[in-house]
Motif scaffolding. Structure first.
Motif, short mmCIF file in Angstrom:
data_model
loop_
_atom_site.label_atom_id
_atom_site.label_comp_id
_atom_site.label_asym_id
_atom_site.label_seq_id
_atom_site.Cartn_x
_atom_site.Cartn_y
_atom_site.Cartn_z
N ILE A 157 32.99 -2.69 31.52
CA ILE A 157 32.49 -3.15 30.33
C ILE A 157 33.73 -3.70 29.92
CG2 ILE A 157 30.34 -2.12 30.31
CD1 ILE A 157 32.48 -0.76 28.32
N ILE A 200 25.32 -4.49 34.21
CA ILE A 200 26.65 -3.28 34.54
C ILE A 200 25.77 -2.06 35.06
CG2 ILE A 200 28.11 -1.31 33.70
CD1 ILE A 200 27.51 -4.52 31.66
N PHE A 230 33.05 3.03 33.45
CA PHE A 230 32.70 1.83 32.62
C PHE A 230 34.42 0.97 32.96
CE2 PHE A 230 28.54 2.30 32.67
CZ PHE A 230 28.52 3.72 32.36
N LEU A 252 26.15 3.66 27.15
CA LEU A 252 25.67 1.74 26.88
C LEU A 252 25.08 1.44 25.32
CD1 LEU A 252 25.53 0.31 30.42
CD2 LEU A 252 27.11 -0.04 29.14
N PHE A 271 24.42 -6.03 28.72
CA PHE A 271 24.95 -4.27 28.58
C PHE A 271 23.98 -3.06 28.46
CE2 PHE A 271 29.67 -3.93 26.44
CZ PHE A 271 29.70 -5.05 27.09
N LYS A 300 34.66 -7.84 28.25
CA LYS A 300 32.86 -8.17 28.49
C LYS A 300 32.33 -8.45 26.79
CE LYS A 300 32.19 -7.63 33.40
NZ LYS A 300 30.78 -6.61 34.32
#
Lengths: 190, 194, 201
Positions: free
Chosen positions: C146, C165, C136, C179, C156, C149
């Motif tokens: 991520i 994602i 990630f 997440l 998410f 963001k």
């Protein structure tokens, strides 16, 4: 709802023998005949559940209360050894033929990593007492299940023409590996 | 007692994993990499040697009927020492080995040697026996861990050997442990026969 | 030397003495290792925080913020450089991992974006779920990263569930759990901001 996840998780998805590698010694040693496998499964189940309850209580009410966490290993294994001794005495009285059939493997339940393993995991996963008992029973079922299936497989394998070098332990391990692969198929369940 | 023979028996002739088929749980459980195998092997060796020494020293003070529980307490004490030391000085190894460190106490190898050897022999022989079996165990673990690591992740001792795209993931997973060990035992059996 | 007789008294005394000596020795070793263990833990934590936040020279004392749902509260660390807040590190978790608990140190910068993360503890499958440690934050595949963001502007959740994602191949459960932990951290971050506006230093 979370109980279902614990149950399916322990029996199938994270099977104690085939995925977590606990309880291998009896798995390989006692699985040659289905009848002994059932007996062993039952004995282990009994000790497992009792041990989980007792160790949980002692951990939370004595060890943690007095900051004696580092005595966990010693205390847990002593509890398990005492419980196994008790089971031996009871079994001898209640069912002498089963006692004979299990032979040396009965005292060896003390060194069965599955029992100490599950007791430690229950503490690690921070279950409460009810969840712990459900977890223990599910793992016991998972253990018995793996043992009985494997005994069935071995009874058949022993009747086949196994190459000489692989006879005995090697082919048993390879068969266990394939069984483990099959169990991996459950991983999407929870 | 020929101490040289006593020392070398653990590697092949009485190798706890390949010949005596003991201590299967950690053997399968921590060998997803060579370094984990080595760490576990050495930790177990420490417990083996120390427990063997102490048990050999006190064997005549222990009444026969409480022999096993007494051995277990002594072994458990040394396992806890290993746990605490690892947590303090080798925290990442402690994390990778996880549950299997306290499980050394139920490793059939340790109790087995205490019962079969240390309770019947002098301190020096027992210490060497512990060292021999422990190192043999470590050897087996590193071998198994190494094979699984190379085939399953393309690395050995964390050094990348080939691209991750060609690995057979199964070898670092549960089935791989069983299968590689099965073939290894078969292979070693063949060597021993010849 | 002949072995001692297995009388009841002998057995009880022996076991008691051995356990006593063992317990006492362990107590001693415990006091020896107590400090190094605490130091090792703190060091690992500080290293994790360093990885997830931009450069800082001072770390606040950790404080706890209750997570929105779920029982455990999260530990917050405020990081400052030259007495200016540069980011917040949050020790978050999820219990929905494939193999249970996953513990993550998440870093949120002053714009409210995720600026880094480090997986502290997990038991996910090697080669599958375990890829979350780097997946990630991939710089080559922005759709799975991520970093930079925020759950406010990006969804998410995994693409399979309609989110933005990309999950780890063949490891949807681990990805969802990951997440879940990050979102939990962010929600607590927001809550903390609300109750602390003006109180951040």
């Amino acid at each position: 709802m979370s109980y279902i996840i614990i149950i399916i998780g322990a029996i199938l998805v994270n099977n104690i023998v085939l995925m977590q590698f606990l309880g291998i010694c009896p798995f390989l040693g006692v699985s040659k005949k289905i009848s002994t496998a059932i007996g062993m499964g039952g004995a282990v189940a009994f000790v497992l559940v009792l041990a989980t309850i007792v160790t949980y209580l002692i951990q939370n009410y004595i060890l943690n209360a007095f900051g004696l966490g580092y005595l966990q290993t010693i205390v847990f294994i002593l509890i398990i050894a005492a419980l196994v001794q008790m089971v031996e005495i009871i079994l001898k009285k209640v069912s002498p033929p089963m006692y004979q059939a299990l032979g040396i493997f009965l005292p060896l339940i003390t060194t069965n990593c599955a029992i100490l393993g599950v007791a430690l995991l229950t503490i690690q996963k921070e279950f409460n007492l009810v969840e712990g008992v459900v977890f223990a029973i599910s793992n016991a079922i998972g253990f018995a299940l793996a043992l009985i299936i494997f005994a069935g497989i071995r009874e058949h394998v022993d009747m086949q023409n196994v190459p000489k070098g692989l006879k005995g332990t090697p082919i048993a391990l390879i068969a266990a590996g394939i069984l483990a692969m099959a169990f991996m198929g459950f991983s999407g369940l929870v | 007692m020929n101490q040289w023979k006593n020392f070398t028996k653990g590697f092949i002739k009485e190798n706890p994993v390949f010949v005596l088929v003991l201590g299967m749980c950690p053997t399968l459980g921590v060998t997803s990499s060579a370094i984990n195998g080595l760490g576990m092997g050495l930790a177990t060796t420490f417990v083996l040697v120390m427990a063997n020494i102490v048990i050999s020293m006190v064997k005549s003070f222990i009444p026969e009927k409480v022999r096993i529980p007494s051995f277990i307490v002594i072994i458990a004490a040394f396992v806890t020492v290993v746990q605490l030391m690892m947590q303090a000085y080798l925290p990442s190894l402690y994390k990778s080995l996880g549950l299997f460190i306290p499980l050394i106490v139920v490793n059939c190898i340790v109790l087995g040697r205490a019962e079969a050897f240390a309770s019947k022999n002098n301190i020096i022989s027992s210490a060497i026996d512990g060292l021999s079996i422990g190192l043999g165990f470590s050897f087996a673990l590193v071998l198994l861990g190494g094979i699984r690591e190379i085939l399953g992740s393309g690395k050995i001792f964390d050094i990348t050997l080939y691209s991750e795209n060609y690995v057979s993931l199964i070898f670092v997973l549960a089935p791989g442990a069983f299968i590689v060990l099965g073939y290894l035992i078969a292979f070693i059996n063949q060597i021993r026969k010849s | 030397m002949a072995q001692r007789e297995s009388t009841f008294i002998n057995m009880v005394v022996t076991l008691f003495v051995i356990t006593l000596i063992a317990g006492g020795t362990l107590g001693y070793v415990y006091t020896l290792t107590e400090a190094p263990i605490a130091i090792a833990k703190e060091k690992a934590q500080k290293e994790a925080i360093k990885t997830v936040l931009p450069e800082f020279d001072k770390l606040s004392n950790p404080f706890k913020v209750a997570a929105e749902e779920g029982s455990d509260s999260l530990e917050f660390f405020l990081a400052y450089k030259n007495n200016e807040l540069v980011g917040t590190a949050i020790k978050t978790y999820t219990k929905k991992g494939f193999s249970g608990l996953v513990s993550i140190m998440a870093g949120v910068d002053t714009d409210g974006n995720i600026c880094g993360y480090q997986v502290l503890e997990h038991a996910e499958t090697p080669g599958l779920g375990s890829k979350m440690t780097t997946w990630f934050k991939s710089t080559e595949k922005p759709k799975q990263s991520i970093i930079g963001k925020s759950p406010k502007t990006t969804k998410f959740t995994v693409s399979k569930d309609g989110g933005d994602i990309d999950a780890i191949t063949a490891s949807t459960i681990s990805s969802r759990a990951f997440l879940d932990a990050i979102v939990r951290a962010y929600n607590s971050y927001e809550k903390n901001l609300e109750s602390n506006t003006g109180n951040k230093k």
